[in-house]
Design an enzyme around this catalytic site. Structure first.
Site, PDB file in Angstrom:
ATOM      1  N   LYS A  68     -18.615   1.473  17.861  1.00 33.54           N
ATOM      2  CA  LYS A  68     -18.637   0.159  18.518  1.00 33.54           C
ATOM      3  C   LYS A  68     -17.955   0.184  19.887  1.00 33.54           C
ATOM      4  O   LYS A  68     -18.056  -0.777  20.653  1.00 33.54           O
ATOM      5  CB  LYS A  68     -18.014  -0.888  17.607  1.00 33.54           C
ATOM      6  N   LYS A  91       0.834  -1.210   0.000  1.00 30.23           N
ATOM      7  CA  LYS A  91       0.000   0.000   0.000  1.00 30.23           C
ATOM      8  C   LYS A  91       0.865   1.255   0.000  1.00 30.23           C
ATOM      9  O   LYS A  91       0.508   2.266  -0.614  1.00 30.23           O
ATOM     10  CB  LYS A  91      -0.934  -0.002   1.209  1.00 30.23           C
ATOM     11  N   ARG A 150     -24.200 -11.748  12.993  1.00 25.97           N
ATOM     12  CA  ARG A 150     -22.979 -12.490  13.288  1.00 25.97           C
ATOM     13  C   ARG A 150     -22.432 -12.109  14.659  1.00 25.97           C
ATOM     14  O   ARG A 150     -22.840 -11.092  15.234  1.00 25.97           O
ATOM     15  CB  ARG A 150     -21.944 -12.210  12.189  1.00 25.97           C
TER      16      ARG A 150
END
Length: 335
Positions: A133, A45, A257
């Site tokens: 989160k 990258k 999930r």
């Protein structure tokens, strides 16, 4: 306004979606900056980014291979740095659930290494990237980011003789970032015309990469130390994203999930005790700030949120529509 002239800024995870966008923005808006150090552990990258931003045109750029787990390496590469933006993290919820020790090493151990290297190098300001989160987490990823947030907040008062200020930016799903739902759905549409839906009721906060850049630099420029910056964002329904991308695709329900929620929070009722509304965004103050709260309220015309306030993607007042999502997705595909 923060002075970038002659300064050196370092971005951990600098080849990621937000890190590379920050690099491009700073090069454009602050060409008189001394240096931008792009630190990551992915040499491929870095090579790709160096081709896109050649040193012949951008001599301020320095690409550095480094892992936030390696404190000794960070201490070396932080030398002479004025500002740090910490974006490096292990971010995939499901991979983190299966590899908890690796997630802890990167997200918690790495955060502490960034803090200690910043102090040792005498860095002036540090902004760490967080996630919705981390608010009332039920996933390992969220739990590690909550710990990371608390480490950065407490660093303002713990063994900080250099005067380094640390703050946090908490935001929702970044549209178009690697691993996010939009590129996943676009890929699935091309491959087999099936868009798997975990739960049709699911909602998420949405932030574009340009707005993410804006919030990070706002925190870097205005932080007093210890704040968690929370942008005011629209939510989207997962079914609206699916219908914006593939209205004719099959959309089977596959179930939530491990580590996922139906809705995400960015401010919990417990956070409300310390949360202030600054107009375009919220700020969660540390429980024991190293500066007078009244001075902060006056400086920013901050208003305390009501008791029991929460900021939840399912109860939000601002929503993306199928049409607005189509526009954002179209712009993302052009990029």
């Amino acid at each position: 306004m923060l002075d970038y002239r002659g300064k050196t800024i370092l971005i951990t995870g600098g080849t990621g979606s937000l890190g590379s966008a920050l690099t491009r923005y700073i090069l454009k808006e602050h060409p008189d900056i001394k240096q931008i150090r792009v630190v990551s552990r992915d040499e491929q990258k870095q090579a790709q980014m160096a081709r896109e931003l050649p040193l012949s045109h951008f001599p301020q750029l320095q690409f550095v291979i480094g892992d936030v787990r390696d404190k000794a390496r960070l201490i070396r590469v932080f030398d002479g740095v004025d500002y740090v933006i910490h974006t490096a993290a292990m971010k995939d919820v499901h991979i983190a659930e299966r590899n908890p020790d690796e997630c802890i090493k990167t997200n918690i151990g790495g955060a502490q290494n960034v803090i200690e290297a910043s102090m040792e190098a005498g860095v002036a300001r540090v902004v760490a990237l967080s996630t919705d989160k981390a608010c009332a987490p039920n996933s390992l990823y969220g739990a590690t980011k909550l710990v990371s947030d608390k480490l950065f907040i407490s660093a303002n008062t713990t063994r900080n003789e250099t005067g380094t200020t640390f703050s946090v930016v908490r935001y929702g799903n970044m549209m178009g970032s690697s691993g996010s739902v939009v590129p996943f759905f676009l890929k699935k549409k091309r491959e087999d015309g099936v868009l798997p839906i975990t739960d049709s009721r699911m909602t998420r906060f949405n932030i574009t990469i340009p707005y993410g850049v804006k919030m990070v630099l706002l925190a870097l420029e205005t932080s007093w130390g210890g704040e968690v910056f929370v942008p005011k964002l629209p939510s989207y329904r997962i079914m609206d994203v699916a219908n914006a991308i593939g209205p004719d695709c099959e959309k089977p329900i596959v179930g939530i999930r491990p580590g996922e929620k139906l809705h995400e929070e960015m401010i919990s009722p417990s956070d409300a005790f310390y949360t202030y509304d600054l107009g375009a965004y919220y700020v969660i103050l540390p429980s024991s700030p190293p500066w007078p709260v009244d001075d902060f309220i006056t400086a920013f015309k901050a208003k305390k949120v009501p008791p029991g306030f929460s900021y939840n993607s399912g109860e939000n007042t601002a929503w993306e529509t199928v049409d607005s999502l189509k526009g954002l997705i179209k712009a993302f595909k052009k990029d």
